[in-house]
Design an enzyme around this catalytic site. Structure first.
Site, PDB file in Angstrom:
ATOM      1  N   TYR A 287       0.696  -1.152   0.505  1.00 10.54           N
ATOM      2  CA  TYR A 287      -0.134   0.075  -0.003  1.00 10.54           C
ATOM      3  C   TYR A 287       0.570   1.204   0.188  1.00 10.54           C
ATOM      4  O   TYR A 287       0.036   2.284   0.227  1.00 10.54           O
ATOM      5  CB  TYR A 287      -1.124   0.009   1.072  1.00 10.54           C
ATOM      6  CG  TYR A 287      -1.944  -0.863   1.517  1.00 10.54           C
ATOM      7  CD1 TYR A 287      -2.261  -1.659  -0.282  1.00 10.54           C
ATOM      8  CD2 TYR A 287      -3.220  -1.123   1.776  1.00 10.54           C
ATOM      9  CE1 TYR A 287      -3.379  -2.805   0.057  1.00 10.54           C
ATOM     10  CE2 TYR A 287      -3.885  -2.030   1.914  1.00 10.54           C
ATOM     11  CZ  TYR A 287      -4.191  -2.643   0.884  1.00 10.54           C
ATOM     12  OH  TYR A 287      -5.233  -3.320   0.944  1.00 10.54           O
TER      13      TYR A 287
ATOM     14  N   LYS B 246       4.311 -14.353   4.098  1.00 12.67           N
ATOM     15  CA  LYS B 246       4.489 -14.944   2.538  1.00 12.67           C
ATOM     16  C   LYS B 246       5.544 -15.528   2.358  1.00 12.67           C
ATOM     17  O   LYS B 246       6.266 -15.355   1.250  1.00 12.67           O
ATOM     18  CB  LYS B 246       2.903 -14.506   1.294  1.00 12.67           C
ATOM     19  CG  LYS B 246       2.989 -15.565   0.571  1.00 12.67           C
ATOM     20  CD  LYS B 246       1.732 -16.795   0.861  1.00 12.67           C
ATOM     21  CE  LYS B 246       2.411 -17.591  -0.040  1.00 12.67           C
ATOM     22  NZ  LYS B 246       1.419 -18.567   0.195  1.00 12.67           N
TER      23      LYS B 246
ATOM     24  N   ASP C 231      -1.629 -18.134   3.900  1.00 12.80           N
ATOM     25  CA  ASP C 231      -2.636 -19.247   3.330  1.00 12.80           C
ATOM     26  C   ASP C 231      -3.621 -19.812   4.558  1.00 12.80           C
ATOM     27  O   ASP C 231      -4.331 -19.908   4.872  1.00 12.80           O
ATOM     28  CB  ASP C 231      -2.419 -19.368   1.999  1.00 12.80           C
ATOM     29  CG  ASP C 231      -1.089 -19.900   1.435  1.00 12.80           C
ATOM     30  OD1 ASP C 231      -0.733 -19.572   2.761  1.00 12.80           O
ATOM     31  OD2 ASP C 231      -0.564 -20.373   0.847  1.00 12.80           O
TER      32      ASP C 231
ATOM     33  N   ASP D 263      -5.361  -5.547   5.945  1.00  8.17           N
ATOM     34  CA  ASP D 263      -6.195  -5.247   5.432  1.00  8.17           C
ATOM     35  C   ASP D 263      -7.198  -6.376   5.816  1.00  8.17           C
ATOM     36  O   ASP D 263      -8.518  -6.071   5.925  1.00  8.17           O
ATOM     37  CB  ASP D 263      -6.363  -4.285   4.026  1.00  8.17           C
ATOM     38  CG  ASP D 263      -6.682  -3.334   4.084  1.00  8.17           C
ATOM     39  OD1 ASP D 263      -8.355  -3.492   4.388  1.00  8.17           O
ATOM     40  OD2 ASP D 263      -6.593  -3.089   2.639  1.00  8.17           O
TER      41      ASP D 263
END
Ligand code: NAD
Length: 335
Positions: A126, A173, A207, A231
Site C-alpha cells: 500500500y 508469505k 494462506d 487489511d
C-alpha cells in the site's frame, strides 16, 4: 475549559450517523471533551475544499493529537488520494489495531473469539508506488524497511505485554516474498528474542493461517502482519464475530492517533438511520483508553454489553430492528 480536545471527523455516508451516536454516548458517560468538528472525504469536496483531506483537518489532528473519524468515501477516478492513506502517511500512523471479540448475545459460528490484529499501516503493497513499465505492463512495489518492520514489531510486543496477552502470531508469505516478508519476520523475531521473551511467538504462512482462523479462531491471540494482509484479515476476522458493524479500530503513531471503525461509508444504507453505531462506539472506547479515561470506557463497554445480552434492542445487521439512535439511547439508559 474541557479536560480533553478531540477532533471529530463525521465523514461520509453513515459516518455522521455513527459518529453522532458515539458522541452522544461518550458525553452521556461524562467524557469532559471539546470536539473540533472538521470535514474529510466527499463531504469536504462538497463543502468547496480542493482535496478530500483539507489542510485544516490535518493541522487540527496534528495539534490535538487525537481524532474520532467516521468512514469516508474517496471519489473514484477524480485523482484524489485516499483520505485514509494520506492521514496514515502524513501523521505516520504506523500501527493499526483492531480488536475482534465475540459479543454477548450475538450468535455466530464461534464463541470466545478474542483476537487483536496489529497491521503495519505505512509500507508494504500500500505504499502507492506503481509504474507503467512499458505499454501493457504495470508494477506495484512492495516496500519493507528495517525501521518500519522493527517499530511495528516493537509496538506489537509492547501492546501485548501491557494488555496481558500471551502470544503473537505473524502471518507472512516469506516463502515467496523472501526479502520483504523475510525482513518483516526477522525483525519480529529479533524484537521477541531481545526485548520481549515474555510473549510467546509463532509464524504462520498466511494462506494456512486463514484456514486455521476459520477452523478455530480461538487458537490465536494477537496477529501481527504487514499492510495488505492486515487489511484483508481484519475483514475476515470481523466475519467471525458478527460482521463489520461490530469491529473497532485505531491508527496510532508516536505523535497522533485516529480512532475509527473498520467498516466503510456503507452507501447502501446511508441516511436511513439503520447503521450499527457499535463499531464506532467501540472505537470511541479505545479512544477513551488512549486518553487515560479507562473507567469511562469500562462503563460504556458494560452498558453496550448489557444491551446486547438483553437482546431487545439490536440493529438490523445483528438480526434486530432498532435504528442507530435507538441503539445509542439504549446504551445511554444502561450507563
Ligand atoms: P462498507 O464497509 O461501507 O460496507 C460493506 C457492507 O457492510 C455493506 O453492505 C454495508 O451496508 C455493511 N455495513 C458497513 N458498516 C455497517 C454498519 N455500521 N452497520 C450496518 N451495516 C454496515 O464497504 P464498501 O461498500 O466496500 O465501501 C463503501 C465505501 O466506503 C467506499 O467508498 C470505500 O472506499 C469506503 N471505505 C472507507 C473506509 C474508511 O474510511 N475507513 C473503510 C472501508 C471502506
Amino acid at each position: 475549559m474541557a479536560k480533553h480536545t478531540v477532533v471529530l471527523i463525521p465523514g461520509d455516508g453513515i459516518g455522521p450517523e455513527v459518529t453522532g451516536a458515539t458522541r452522544r454516548v461518550l458525553e452521556a458517560a461524562g467524557f469532559d471533551v471539546a470536539w473540533i468538528e472538521l470535514p474529510a472525504g466527499a463531504t469536504a469536496v462538497e463543502q468547496g475544499y480542493d482535496d478530500v483531506l483539507p489542510p485544516e483537518t490535518l493541522a487540527a489532528i496534528r495539534t490535538n493529537k487525537v481524532a474520532l473519524k467516521g468512514p469516508v468515501t474517496t471519489p473514484v477516478g477524480k485523482g484524489f488520494r485516499s483520505v485514509n492513506v494520506q492521514l496514515r502517511q502524513a501523521l505516520d500512523l504506523y500501527a493499526a489495531v483492531r480488536p475482534v471479540r465475540s459479543l454477548p448475545g450475538v450468535a455466530t459460528r464461534y464463541q470466545n473469539v478474542d483476537l487483536v490484529i496489529i497491521r503495519e499501516n505505512t509500507e508494504g503493497l500500500y505504499s502507492g508506488i506503481e509504474n507503467a513499465v512499458v505499454p501493457g505492463v504495470v508494477t506495484s512495489l512492495k516496500v519493507a524497511t528495517e525501521k518500519g518492520c522493527l517499530r511495528i514489531a516493537r509496538w506489537a510486543f509492547r501492546y501485548a505485554t501491557r494488555r496481558h496477552r500471551r502470544k503473537i502470531t505473524v502471518f507472512h508469505k516469506a516463502n515467496i516474498m523472501k526479502l520483504t516478508d523475510g525482513l518483516f519476520l526477522s525483525c519480529a523475531r529479533k524484537i521477541q528474542e531481545e526485548e520481549y521473551p515474555n510473549i510467546e511467538y509463532e509464524e504462520t504462512i498466511i494462506d494456512a493461517g486463514c484456514m486455521k482462523l476459520v477452523q478455530d479462531p480461538t487458537r490465536f491471540d494477537v496477529l501481527l502482519m504487514e499492510n495488505l494482509y492486515g487489511d484483508l484479515v481484519s475483514d475476515l476476522c470481523a466475519g467471525l464475530v458478527g460482521g463489520l458493524g461490530v469491529v473497532p479500530g485505531a491508527n496510532i503513531g508516536d505523535e497522533a492517533a485516529v480512532f475509527e471503525a473498520v467498516h466503510g461509508s456503507a452507501p447502501d444504507i446511508a441516511g436511513k438511520g439503520v447503521a450499527n453505531p457499535l463499531a464506532c462506539l467501540m472505537s470511541g472506547v479505545m479512544l477513551l483508553n488512549h486518553v487515560h479515561e479507562e473507567a469511562l470506557g469500562e462503563r460504556i463497554k458494560a452498558a453496550y454489553n448489557a444491551v446486547l445480552a438483553e437482546g431487545a434492542v439490536r440493529t438490523r445487521d445483528l438480526g434486530g430492528t432498532a435504528g442507530t439512535d435507538e441503539f445509542a439511547d439504549a446504551v445511554i439508559a444502561r450507563l
